[in-house]
Design an enzyme around this catalytic site. Structure first.
Site, PDB file in Angstrom:
ATOM      1  N   CYS A  34      -0.662   6.732 -29.093  1.00  0.00           N
ATOM      2  CA  CYS A  34       0.382   5.736 -28.861  1.00  0.00           C
ATOM      3  C   CYS A  34       1.108   6.025 -27.546  1.00  0.00           C
ATOM      4  O   CYS A  34       0.880   7.044 -26.904  1.00  0.00           O
ATOM      5  CB  CYS A  34       1.384   5.769 -30.007  1.00  0.00           C
ATOM      6  SG  CYS A  34       2.135   7.378 -30.189  1.00  0.00           S
ATOM      7  N   CYS A  66       2.849   9.305 -27.267  1.00  0.00           N
ATOM      8  CA  CYS A  66       1.987  10.438 -26.875  1.00  0.00           C
ATOM      9  C   CYS A  66       1.938  10.528 -25.348  1.00  0.00           C
ATOM     10  O   CYS A  66       2.022  11.608 -24.772  1.00  0.00           O
ATOM     11  CB  CYS A  66       0.556  10.250 -27.390  1.00  0.00           C
ATOM     12  SG  CYS A  66       0.379  10.295 -29.159  1.00  0.00           S
ATOM     13  N   ASP A 123      -7.360 -13.851   8.217  1.00  0.00           N
ATOM     14  CA  ASP A 123      -7.904 -13.522   9.534  1.00  0.00           C
ATOM     15  C   ASP A 123      -8.984 -14.568   9.785  1.00  0.00           C
ATOM     16  O   ASP A 123      -9.459 -15.213   8.852  1.00  0.00           O
ATOM     17  CB  ASP A 123      -8.503 -12.112   9.477  1.00  0.00           C
ATOM     18  CG  ASP A 123      -9.258 -11.773  10.722  1.00  0.00           C
ATOM     19  OD1 ASP A 123      -8.711 -12.024  11.811  1.00  0.00           O
ATOM     20  OD2 ASP A 123     -10.388 -11.271  10.619  1.00  0.00           O
ATOM     21  N   ASP A 151     -10.870  -8.476   7.295  1.00  0.00           N
ATOM     22  CA  ASP A 151     -12.174  -7.823   7.152  1.00  0.00           C
ATOM     23  C   ASP A 151     -12.047  -6.318   6.994  1.00  0.00           C
ATOM     24  O   ASP A 151     -13.025  -5.600   6.919  1.00  0.00           O
ATOM     25  CB  ASP A 151     -13.097  -8.181   8.309  1.00  0.00           C
ATOM     26  CG  ASP A 151     -12.567  -7.662   9.635  1.00  0.00           C
ATOM     27  OD1 ASP A 151     -11.526  -6.984   9.621  1.00  0.00           O
ATOM     28  OD2 ASP A 151     -13.191  -7.942  10.661  1.00  0.00           O
ATOM     29  N   ASP A 153      -7.925  -5.464  10.830  1.00  0.00           N
ATOM     30  CA  ASP A 153      -6.691  -5.924  10.207  1.00  0.00           C
ATOM     31  C   ASP A 153      -6.005  -4.840   9.382  1.00  0.00           C
ATOM     32  O   ASP A 153      -5.136  -5.152   8.569  1.00  0.00           O
ATOM     33  CB  ASP A 153      -6.999  -7.119   9.301  1.00  0.00           C
ATOM     34  CG  ASP A 153      -7.626  -8.261  10.075  1.00  0.00           C
ATOM     35  OD1 ASP A 153      -7.099  -8.587  11.140  1.00  0.00           O
ATOM     36  OD2 ASP A 153      -8.644  -8.788   9.621  1.00  0.00           O
TER      37      ASP A 153
END
Lengths: 239, 824
Positions: B108, B111, B517, B717, B721
């Site tokens: 859970c 935990c 781009d 790409d 960029d």
């Protein structure tokens, strides 16, 4: 006269619990045989197969139970309600249960001759069922489920005898249905149980189930012995 | 009592020993089969008669695999050995070490919170991130301060077993866990079902009367039947509770154990003193319902988290290595080193990344890129591990092996993604841990009220308190977000989208602006010849072949496009070597072919050579149309014109249209000339278009948008960029996963289809909606059921059912999303 009380439920439940390991060994193979290829190819469709299999079991068990209960009821009408003949009939059924239970417990099969005769008569039903089960799709599991209601199985015969002795269509059906429902979950998990439970343990459980069958028979005899004894005393001393 | 005549032979159907006095035979394929009874023989006949006889063969094959024994793997010191250490641990640039661990015993959110809190407080451990869905822990530590074995021991100390993550171990562990859960479920179901049947008798007895002896008998049988459920099926709850008690931090298992413990003890006291009703049925049913919930959770999680296992399984186990003499040797992948020569036969999976040395074939790269068309490759071309060789055998040279292959990098990305938690999940985990204390206080208050002030009638204050404890377990709260994130990332991976973190799903759902781009993103990034025109006395068939020997030497994208075009028209390159070949950067080429001086270039080159331009000539970077025109001059006479274009991606118009329908603002930022960018923006109806931009100007543009409160998604790409991708709220690299984009973007499209952008947006929105739905379900559930339980309206049995249902509902909701998929 309906002959079914809470104590009979207790017997049935306990028998169902112990006999389920026997069922896993025998009928579990049927459930596994259709489930394994389905779970490999179409795992999402497995629940449909299991559902139709369970439906088949419920149909077969409830119809057989109702039929046997109706036979007992009919016998009661013919012999007269609460008649000595009806009590004798019940005690006779109980005696067979006692013998059958002892056979299971002490490692003897139900008398071969009887078993063979009953088994061969069941072939009339099993042949068309097999024919049907070769069809594809989830409905193929329906006849396989139904077949488990007509297999030559000592445990089931014991319960069928008890259904007969209820002298009631409804309670005969309930008797078989209770046994069916208790043993269904282990059957659907047969592969896991078979992997985890040793054959020796299953063998012991069959022996223990035999004791319970004997207990059911003995309890029936004890109940109806009083009525027979009263009738016998009446015969000896009509006053 | 076993018959003396029992033999060693066992029944072919049920394996029980056969009594030699009553053995039944059947003939099958010339063999005599022995059965223990007519029933087994009939079933055997039925199975064969129904065409299901293969069951017997499969039964032999399907052996029971021994489960992974986590207990026997507690020799943690072995993980400090250099070889083992190197296999699992990665050293980071900052000198710290990181590892992915598989943790056993997590149930859970509490935990998760507990482990993270406990380990993060430990000396030398810098970061611990646990995932409830995958049971994986990501740990960063300082090897100078603490050893790996010590970290593993710390897990063990608080009751969890952690081992370095290994896909094979994980798979086995999952199977073993499922078997164990199913068996526990079967036992509890069996007990619960049978106890309920007695309970029906008891309930009937309440109305129609029942003798005290029968009542005691039935209650005693119920008590006995509940023992296997309490002692075996409930073991995970007892273990979890024990762990919680040892470290004084209650978790959900503690609540469940407390609930069933109180109910069972209360029932035993009532049974022995005969002073009230027993609730053994509730104990067994609570365990049964909770185990159903856990089983379904386990099955769902296993389905959802199988992505990395599936990716890892793409690698073959062995490869064929060629030695210096050309002899072949089978080696495991671990043994392959860079520069090894490997033979890959048709049908084989490429073992590692490398370059083809000899041979040509077609490669199915769908496993990596999602691209269904096979790629034709020949000597000198790159190929990647995990792809499939479809046609011919070839020899390759290994260039990246082990963890450096693209496939392994993708696996690591997916793994890392599952470790990065959304903010909302961190809050939910923290709330869940405190919620347990709140539940205990509420239960105590409820008990106190009903014990001293309330009038519960026949209801025991203990049972009302138990109902509160059981119903309020915050399982659903803990599961709400991780199941949704797992479902989202699972769909994304299936569609070839790699999210580097679960938090990105949350971020991408709130995007307001998308920046594209141009080259390589909206356009294909490769030039293509779109038309050829005769401008002089010669026809194309005369002048065009003459430029091919020059283009062949040029090694330029434009030259490549012209050569490809020639190939498509079946023009053969004349077998002549150009004389005085020369390149003019940015303008063209020239040289002598068969004593003819040939120029192929743009108008600037023509101007330099004093050749008059035609009226329709295109001045580079000055016209609106983004075309490129190459003029061909033979012996100072203009003979022809070749028009090239960087082709727009086919799907671009449709994608832009859909984005506009989604009311997302679109921008285009490019280093190309403003006019070319304008043309594209106009063509695609992009709202903002900016050309002539340097990388840092793109970054500034994004910063300005963010200052206006916009949430920006940058699509590029992944190389030029990089700054913009980093600055954007979410960066997507639209290139093959084989590129450097794997390292730069937040999300990588493994294929080069722009549809991936729509998928990202839709998956993110759906996941966010799912998280909200799941949190809503869990909050509404607790808001409705806790007061009802405190009022004494809910018994423990119903509480267990409701609690299991809430967890199942949340998990199924996530599964529903995963099954439904997305529409684009």
């Amino acid at each position: 006269m309906v002959d079914f009380y809470l104590i009979d439920f207790a017997f049935l439940f306990t028998l169902g619990i112990t006999a389920s390991l026997h069922c896993v060994g025998m009928c579990g193979g049927i459930a596994c045989s259709y489930a394994i290829p389905v779970s490999q190819k179409f795992p999402k469709a497995l629940w449909k197969y299991h559902s139709t299999y369970v439906l088949g079991r419920i149909l077969a068990y409830s119809w057989i139970g109702a039929l046997l209960g109706a036979v007992g009821m009919g016998f009661g009408f013919v012999a007269g309600p609460d008649s000595t003949l009806q009590h004798v009939g019940t005690v006779f059924a109980a005696l067979i249960m006692l013998i059958g239970g002892a056979a299971s417990t002490f490692g003897r099969k139900w008398p071969d001759r009887i078993a063979s005769v009953i088994s061969s008569s069941f072939r009339v039903f099993t042949a068309p069922v097999r024919q049907w089960s070769t069809r594809f799709g989830p409905w193929r599991a329906l006849p396989l489920g139904m077949l488990s209601g007509i297999l030559p199985c000592g445990m089931m015969w014991a319960v069928e005898l008890r259904a007969l002795a209820t002298n009631s269509l409804l309670w005969g059906m309930v008797t078989m249905l209770v046994f069916c429902l208790i043993t269904t979950p282990p059957l659907l998990m047969a592969s896991t149980i078979m992997a985890k439970v040793s054959p020796r343990f299953r063998f012991r459980s069959v022996q223990f189930a035999g004791i319970i069958v004997m207990g059911m028979g003995a309890y029936l005899i004890w109940k109806h012995y009083v009525a027979i004894q009263t009738w016998f005393l009446y015969l000896c001393d009509p006053i | 009592m076993v018959s003396a005549n029992t033999t060693d032979t066992s029944c072919i159907h049920c394996f029980l020993p056969i009594d030699q006095d009553s053995v039944y035979h059947r003939q099958h394929e010339g063999e005599t089969l022995d059965f223990c009874c007519l029933g087994c023989a009939t079933v055997w006949e039925t199975i064969h008669g129904s065409g299901l006889g293969s069951y017997y063969a499969q039964r032999e094959i399907t052996g029971d695999e021994s489960p992974v024994d986590f207990e026997s793997t507690q020799d943690f010191k072995r993980f400090d050995r250099e070889g083992v250490f190197r296999s699992y641990v990665k050293q980071r640039d900052d000198g710290l070490h990181e590892i992915s661990l598989l943790v056993d015993g997590i149930h859970c959110a509490a935990c998760i919170w507990l482990i993270e809190k406990f380990l993060q407080q430990s000396h030398g451990i810098h970061e611990v991130l646990l995932n409830i869905g995958t049971h994986r822990a990501f740990v960063v530590w300082d090897q100078q301060s603490v050893k790996l074995s010590e970290i593993l021991e710390r897990f063990h100390k608080i009751g969890y077993t952690a081992l370095p993550y290994d896909p094979a171990l994980h798979e086995q562990h999952q199977q073993s866990l499922l078997r164990q859960i199913l068996l526990r479920l079967a036992v509890s179901g069996f007990c619960a079902g049978n106890i309920m049947l007695f309970s029906i008798s008891l309930y009937a007895g309440y109305f129609s009367g029942m003798e005290e002896e029968y009542k005691f008998l039935f209650e005693a049988i119920s008590g006995l039947l509940s023992l296997p459920a309490m002692a075996y099926s409930a073991i995970p709850f007892w273990q979890g509770a024990w762990r919680a008690m040892r470290i004084r931090q209650p978790n959900m298992d503690f609540l469940i154990a407390l609930g069933i413990g109180i109910t069972f003890t209360y029932s035993v006291v009532m049974l022995l003193t005969k002073t009230g009703d027993t609730y053994f049925d509730s104990c067994a049913m609570i365990i049964f319902f909770l185990l159903i919930g856990r089983t379904l959770e386990h099955l769902t999680k296993t389905k959802v988290i199988s992505i990395t296992e599936r990716l890892s399984s793409l690698s073959p186990k062995f490869a064929a290595r060629l030695n210096e003499d050309g002899e072949e040797a089978t080696v495991t992948l671990d043994e392959i080193e860079t520069d090894d020569r490997l033979l890959v036969r048709p049908g084989d999976t490429v073992p590692v990344d490398g370059i083809i040395e000899s041979g040509e074939t077609e490669i199915d790269e769908s496993s990596l890129t999602g691209e269904s068309q096979w790629r034709f490759v020949t000597a000198g071309e790159n190929i990647f591990g995990g792809t499939a060789n479809q046609s011919n055998a070839f020899v390759m040279v290994a260039q990246a092996v082990g963890q450096d292959t693209i496939l392994q990098r993708i696996v690591r990305l997916v793994e890392d993604a599952s470790q990065r938690k959304p903010k909302i999940q961190r809050i939910a985990d923290h709330v869940a841990s405190w919620f347990v204390w709140v539940v205990l206080l509420l239960a105590l208050g409820t008990w106190a009220y009903w014990n001293w002030w309330g009038d519960g009638g026949t209801k025991s204050p203990w049972l009302i308190a138990v109902s509160v404890i059981i119903i309020a377990c915050p399982c659903a709260l803990g599961l709400a977000t991780p199941t949704a994130i797992l479902a989202g990332t699972s769909i994304a991976t299936r569609l070839g989208l790699l999210f580097k973190g679960g938090d990105l799903l949350e971020e991408a759902a709130r995007i307001t602006d998308i920046i594209f781009d141009k080259t390589g993103t909206l356009s294909q990034g490769t030039m293509q010849v779109i038309s050829v025109h005769d401008l002089g006395g010669q026809k194309m068939s005369q002048w065009f072949p003459l430029i091919l020997p020059l283009e062949h030497l040029a090694h330029h994208p434009i030259a490549e496009a012209i050569e490809n075009y020639a190939l498509s028209l079946d023009y053969q390159r004349p077998p002549m070597d150009p004389q005085l070949f020369r390149t003019y950067p940015g303008r063209g080429i020239s040289g002598y072919i068969d004593n003819q001086f040939i120029i192929a270039g743009n108008c600037l080159l023509l101007k330099e050579h004093g050749i008059p331009l035609p009226e329709s000539a295109v001045i580079p970077n000055s016209l609106q149309q983004p075309y490129l025109e190459i003029y061909v001059v033979i012996n100072q006479t203009l003979q022809g014109k070749i028009v090239l274009q960087d082709m727009l991606r086919k799907e671009a118009p449709e994608i832009l249209k859909t984005l506009q329908q989604m009311k997302i603002h679109t921008h285009i930022l490019s280093g190309d000339h403003q006019n070319a960018v304008n043309y594209l923006a106009q063509h695609l109806s992009i709202e903002e278009a900016h050309g002539n931009l340097l990388p840092d100007q793109k970054l500034e543009y994004i910063q300005k948008l963010q200052e206006q409160g916009k949430r920006v998604l940058m699509v590029g790409d992944g190389i030029n960029d990089a700054p913009a991708l980093n600055q954007a709220n979410v960066g997507i690299a639209v290139r093959n996963a084989t590129d450097i984009s794997l390292d730069t973007a937040d999300i990588v499209l493994m294929h080069s289809q722009l549809h991936g952008i729509l998928h990202v947006l839709q998956i993110s929105k759906q996941t966010r909606k799912l998280i909200k739905q799941n949190l809503g379900i869990s909050l509404i559930y607790n808001a409705l059921t806790i007061p009802a339980a405190m009022m004494g309206w809910i018994n423990p049995l119903f509480a267990a059912l409701a609690m299991a249902c809430s967890s199942i509902l949340v998990t199924l909701n996530a599964l529903r999303f995963r099954q439904a998929g997305i529409k684009y």
